[in-house]
Design an enzyme around this catalytic site. Structure first.
Site, PDB file in Angstrom:
ATOM      1  N   LYS A  12      -3.839   6.057  16.465  1.00 34.25           N
ATOM      2  CA  LYS A  12      -4.112   7.391  15.906  1.00 34.25           C
ATOM      3  C   LYS A  12      -2.835   8.004  15.319  1.00 34.25           C
ATOM      4  O   LYS A  12      -2.838   8.516  14.207  1.00 34.25           O
ATOM      5  CB  LYS A  12      -4.675   8.339  16.989  1.00 34.25           C
ATOM      6  CG  LYS A  12      -5.967   7.876  17.615  1.00 34.25           C
ATOM      7  CD  LYS A  12      -6.482   8.862  18.648  1.00 34.25           C
ATOM      8  CE  LYS A  12      -5.590   9.058  19.856  1.00 34.25           C
ATOM      9  NZ  LYS A  12      -5.406   7.867  20.696  1.00 34.25           N
ATOM     10  N   ARG A  87     -10.658  16.064  23.108  1.00 32.57           N
ATOM     11  CA  ARG A  87     -10.739  14.933  24.025  1.00 32.57           C
ATOM     12  C   ARG A  87     -11.807  15.111  25.083  1.00 32.57           C
ATOM     13  O   ARG A  87     -12.002  14.211  25.906  1.00 32.57           O
ATOM     14  CB  ARG A  87      -9.397  14.819  24.752  1.00 32.57           C
ATOM     15  CG  ARG A  87      -8.501  13.758  24.205  1.00 32.57           C
ATOM     16  CD  ARG A  87      -7.192  13.956  24.919  1.00 32.57           C
ATOM     17  NE  ARG A  87      -6.592  12.710  25.261  1.00 32.57           N
ATOM     18  CZ  ARG A  87      -5.583  12.197  24.570  1.00 32.57           C
ATOM     19  NH1 ARG A  87      -5.125  12.783  23.510  1.00 32.57           N
ATOM     20  NH2 ARG A  87      -5.043  11.071  24.980  1.00 32.57           N
ATOM     21  N   ARG A 126       5.010  -0.608  22.913  1.00 37.63           N
ATOM     22  CA  ARG A 126       5.412   0.581  22.151  1.00 37.63           C
ATOM     23  C   ARG A 126       6.751   1.118  22.650  1.00 37.63           C
ATOM     24  O   ARG A 126       6.997   1.234  23.845  1.00 37.63           O
ATOM     25  CB  ARG A 126       4.358   1.675  22.267  1.00 37.63           C
ATOM     26  CG  ARG A 126       4.825   2.979  21.607  1.00 37.63           C
ATOM     27  CD  ARG A 126       3.731   3.967  21.405  1.00 37.63           C
ATOM     28  NE  ARG A 126       3.068   4.356  22.632  1.00 37.63           N
ATOM     29  CZ  ARG A 126       1.985   5.123  22.675  1.00 37.63           C
ATOM     30  NH1 ARG A 126       1.452   5.557  21.554  1.00 37.63           N
ATOM     31  NH2 ARG A 126       1.447   5.436  23.816  1.00 37.63           N
ATOM     32  N   ARG A 160       7.527   5.345  26.681  1.00 36.48           N
ATOM     33  CA  ARG A 160       6.893   6.551  27.224  1.00 36.48           C
ATOM     34  C   ARG A 160       6.544   6.332  28.686  1.00 36.48           C
ATOM     35  O   ARG A 160       6.072   5.266  29.064  1.00 36.48           O
ATOM     36  CB  ARG A 160       5.613   6.866  26.417  1.00 36.48           C
ATOM     37  CG  ARG A 160       5.822   7.947  25.392  1.00 36.48           C
ATOM     38  CD  ARG A 160       4.678   8.091  24.434  1.00 36.48           C
ATOM     39  NE  ARG A 160       3.382   8.326  25.052  1.00 36.48           N
ATOM     40  CZ  ARG A 160       2.265   8.572  24.361  1.00 36.48           C
ATOM     41  NH1 ARG A 160       2.320   8.618  23.040  1.00 36.48           N
ATOM     42  NH2 ARG A 160       1.128   8.757  24.971  1.00 36.48           N
ATOM     43  N   ARG A 171      -5.365   6.005  31.931  1.00 35.69           N
ATOM     44  CA  ARG A 171      -5.653   6.679  30.650  1.00 35.69           C
ATOM     45  C   ARG A 171      -6.864   6.063  29.972  1.00 35.69           C
ATOM     46  O   ARG A 171      -7.678   6.761  29.372  1.00 35.69           O
ATOM     47  CB  ARG A 171      -4.430   6.580  29.725  1.00 35.69           C
ATOM     48  CG  ARG A 171      -3.290   7.502  30.132  1.00 35.69           C
ATOM     49  CD  ARG A 171      -1.988   7.110  29.476  1.00 35.69           C
ATOM     50  NE  ARG A 171      -2.033   7.209  28.032  1.00 35.69           N
ATOM     51  CZ  ARG A 171      -1.232   6.515  27.222  1.00 35.69           C
ATOM     52  NH1 ARG A 171      -0.322   5.686  27.714  1.00 35.69           N
ATOM     53  NH2 ARG A 171      -1.324   6.660  25.920  1.00 35.69           N
TER      54      ARG A 171
HETATM   55  P1  AP5 Z   1      -0.027   4.672  18.244  1.00 35.36           P
HETATM   56  O1  AP5 Z   1      -0.208   5.013  16.810  1.00 35.36           O
HETATM   57  O2  AP5 Z   1       1.127   5.256  18.974  1.00 35.36           O
HETATM   58  O3  AP5 Z   1      -1.412   4.872  19.036  1.00 35.36           O
HETATM   59  P2  AP5 Z   1      -2.151   6.188  19.511  1.00 35.36           P
HETATM   60  O4  AP5 Z   1      -3.607   5.973  19.324  1.00 35.36           O
HETATM   61  O5  AP5 Z   1      -1.532   7.388  18.874  1.00 35.36           O
HETATM   62  O6  AP5 Z   1      -1.808   6.086  21.047  1.00 35.36           O
HETATM   63  P3  AP5 Z   1      -1.357   7.184  22.099  1.00 35.36           P
HETATM   64  O7  AP5 Z   1      -1.002   6.418  23.347  1.00 35.36           O
HETATM   65  O8  AP5 Z   1      -0.278   8.080  21.553  1.00 35.36           O
HETATM   66  O9  AP5 Z   1      -2.651   7.974  22.282  1.00 35.36           O
HETATM   67  P4  AP5 Z   1      -3.028   8.839  23.460  1.00 35.36           P
HETATM   68  O10 AP5 Z   1      -4.241   9.474  22.911  1.00 35.36           O
HETATM   69  O11 AP5 Z   1      -3.191   8.206  24.778  1.00 35.36           O
HETATM   70  O12 AP5 Z   1      -1.710   9.726  23.688  1.00 35.36           O
HETATM   71  P5  AP5 Z   1      -1.411  11.241  23.428  1.00 35.36           P
HETATM   72  O13 AP5 Z   1       0.003  11.354  23.086  1.00 35.36           O
HETATM   73  O14 AP5 Z   1      -2.430  11.861  22.559  1.00 35.36           O
HETATM   74  O15 AP5 Z   1       0.047   3.076  18.354  1.00 35.36           O
HETATM   75  C1  AP5 Z   1       0.263   2.439  19.597  1.00 35.36           C
HETATM   76  C2  AP5 Z   1       1.213   1.247  19.391  1.00 35.36           C
HETATM   77  O16 AP5 Z   1       0.541   0.268  18.567  1.00 35.36           O
HETATM   78  C3  AP5 Z   1       2.510   1.604  18.655  1.00 35.36           C
HETATM   79  O17 AP5 Z   1       3.566   0.834  19.169  1.00 35.36           O
HETATM   80  C4  AP5 Z   1       2.216   1.219  17.175  1.00 35.36           C
HETATM   81  O18 AP5 Z   1       3.401   0.844  16.491  1.00 35.36           O
HETATM   82  C5  AP5 Z   1       1.275   0.029  17.367  1.00 35.36           C
HETATM   83  N1  AP5 Z   1       0.290  -0.100  16.290  1.00 35.36           N
HETATM   84  C6  AP5 Z   1      -0.342   0.897  15.600  1.00 35.36           C
HETATM   85  N2  AP5 Z   1      -1.197   0.371  14.707  1.00 35.36           N
HETATM   86  C7  AP5 Z   1      -1.116  -0.988  14.839  1.00 35.36           C
HETATM   87  C8  AP5 Z   1      -1.759  -2.102  14.184  1.00 35.36           C
HETATM   88  N3  AP5 Z   1      -2.663  -1.918  13.215  1.00 35.36           N
HETATM   89  N4  AP5 Z   1      -1.434  -3.354  14.605  1.00 35.36           N
HETATM   90  C9  AP5 Z   1      -0.521  -3.542  15.591  1.00 35.36           C
HETATM   91  N5  AP5 Z   1       0.127  -2.553  16.238  1.00 35.36           N
HETATM   92  C10 AP5 Z   1      -0.170  -1.288  15.862  1.00 35.36           C
HETATM   93  O19 AP5 Z   1      -1.674  11.858  24.909  1.00 35.36           O
HETATM   94  C11 AP5 Z   1      -0.800  11.610  25.982  1.00 35.36           C
HETATM   95  C12 AP5 Z   1      -1.207  12.474  27.165  1.00 35.36           C
HETATM   96  O20 AP5 Z   1      -1.106  13.871  26.809  1.00 35.36           O
HETATM   97  C13 AP5 Z   1      -2.662  12.324  27.647  1.00 35.36           C
HETATM   98  O21 AP5 Z   1      -2.801  11.250  28.561  1.00 35.36           O
HETATM   99  C14 AP5 Z   1      -2.923  13.685  28.298  1.00 35.36           C
HETATM  100  O22 AP5 Z   1      -2.327  13.768  29.566  1.00 35.36           O
HETATM  101  C15 AP5 Z   1      -2.169  14.635  27.364  1.00 35.36           C
HETATM  102  N6  AP5 Z   1      -3.012  15.136  26.265  1.00 35.36           N
HETATM  103  C16 AP5 Z   1      -2.794  14.952  24.932  1.00 35.36           C
HETATM  104  N7  AP5 Z   1      -3.762  15.539  24.215  1.00 35.36           N
HETATM  105  C17 AP5 Z   1      -4.614  16.119  25.103  1.00 35.36           C
HETATM  106  C18 AP5 Z   1      -5.815  16.845  24.964  1.00 35.36           C
HETATM  107  N8  AP5 Z   1      -6.352  17.113  23.754  1.00 35.36           N
HETATM  108  N9  AP5 Z   1      -6.429  17.266  26.101  1.00 35.36           N
HETATM  109  C19 AP5 Z   1      -5.912  17.037  27.321  1.00 35.36           C
HETATM  110  N10 AP5 Z   1      -4.778  16.327  27.517  1.00 35.36           N
HETATM  111  C20 AP5 Z   1      -4.123  15.875  26.406  1.00 35.36           C
END
Ligand code: AP5
Length: 226
Positions: A12, A87, A126, A160, A171
């Site tokens: 994402k 979410r 990552r 991270r 997660r």
């Molecule tokens: P990346 O692009 O970083 O993936 P992502 O989907 O953004 O993954 P996240 O782990 O950031 O998502 P998340 O939803 O768990 O975390 P968030 O920060 O929102 O890609 C991942 C890896 O793959 C990278 O190394 C990239 O280079 C690689 N990659 C990408 N595309 C690729 C491809 N095509 N091929 C190969 N490799 C590829 O949330 C973290 C925490 O914050 C949550 O657990 C929660 O505690 C809190 N939080 C955040 N938002 C909320 C909310 N709305 N409500 C409640 N809690 C929240």
């Protein structure tokens, strides 16, 4: 206004960065916002980081308040790309209420789909720059993080906290129980497109653009800024 939905690690954040350049609209990543609060040692940051370390969701009320304030900023007036929000059903309903008050609407919800095995592989490989947030992947390009020169200051490459295996497992479970049901919510409103997140970053991006072009007149190719 676009929502990027999908499990942790589907890409994402990676795709939101590319969409931001393509559409000329800011990314609203609630995860990045919470990590910034946490780094800044704010009350919200301290509260949120306890949930994040456990791989659990931060309470809906705090998230909705943060998103509402962000949506009122001048750069968000012409559209935004939501990454990792909403979410939960309560967040999706809360977003609908906020958008109604602001007389705005969602144009598309794009759910990126990647098999579980690949998600675990991507998350464990990552790395990111703690200063500017740039994201790398040791499997995609093992040297990229070493080449990084942070534009915002000192280069600090980290894994991270919530990418450790036990937290990743939590997660992914939280996603299945609390977030995946949103696909039905947005399917019912006719906004949902499901897109494969397998293949290269550019291949996935092409699929997203194709889905957006089919989602409404706001997203035809001539909206492209770059
Ligand atoms: P990346 O692009 O970083 O993936 P992502 O989907 O953004 O993954 P996240 O782990 O950031 O998502 P998340 O939803 O768990 O975390 P968030 O920060 O929102 O890609 C991942 C890896 O793959 C990278 O190394 C990239 O280079 C690689 N990659 C990408 N595309 C690729 C491809 N095509 N091929 C190969 N490799 C590829 O949330 C973290 C925490 O914050 C949550 O657990 C929660 O505690 C809190 N939080 C955040 N938002 C909320 C909310 N709305 N409500 C409640 N809690 C929240």
């Amino acid at each position: 206004m676009v929502v990027l939905l999908g499990a942790p690690g589907v890409g994402k954040g990676t795709q939101a960065q590319k969409l931001m350049a393509y559409l000329g609209e800011p990314q609203i990543s609630t995860g990045d916002m919470l990590r910034a609060e946490s780094r800044g040692g704010t009350v919200l940051g301290r509260h949120a980081s306890a949930y994040m370390r456990r791989g659990e969701l931060v309470p809906d009320g705090l998230i909705l308040e943060m998103v509402r304030a962000r949506l009122e900023a001048p750069d968000a007036r012409n559209g935004v790309i939501f990454d990792g929000f909403p979410r939960t059903l309560a967040q999706a309903e809360g977003l609908d209420r906020i958008l109604k008050q602001l007389q705005r609407k969602l144009d598309a919800v794009l759910s990126i789909e990647v098999p579980m095995r690949l998600l675990i592989e991507r998350l464990s490989a990552r790395r990111s720059c703690a200063t500017c947030g740039a994201v790398f992947n040791q499997l995609l390009d093992p040297e990229a993080a070493k080449r990084h020169r942070c534009p915002k200051g000192q280069t600090v490459i980290v894994q991270r906290d919530d990418d450790k295996p036990e937290t990743v497992e939590r997660r992914l479970k939280v996603y299945t129980v609390q977030t995946e049901p949103l696909k039905d919510y947005y399917r019912r409103s006719g906004l949902l497109s499901e897109i494969s997140g397998e293949g290269s970053v550019d291949e996935v991006f092409d699929r997203l653009i194709h889905a957006l072009a089919g989602a409404g007149s706001d997203f035809h190719q001539d909206t492209r800024r770059n």
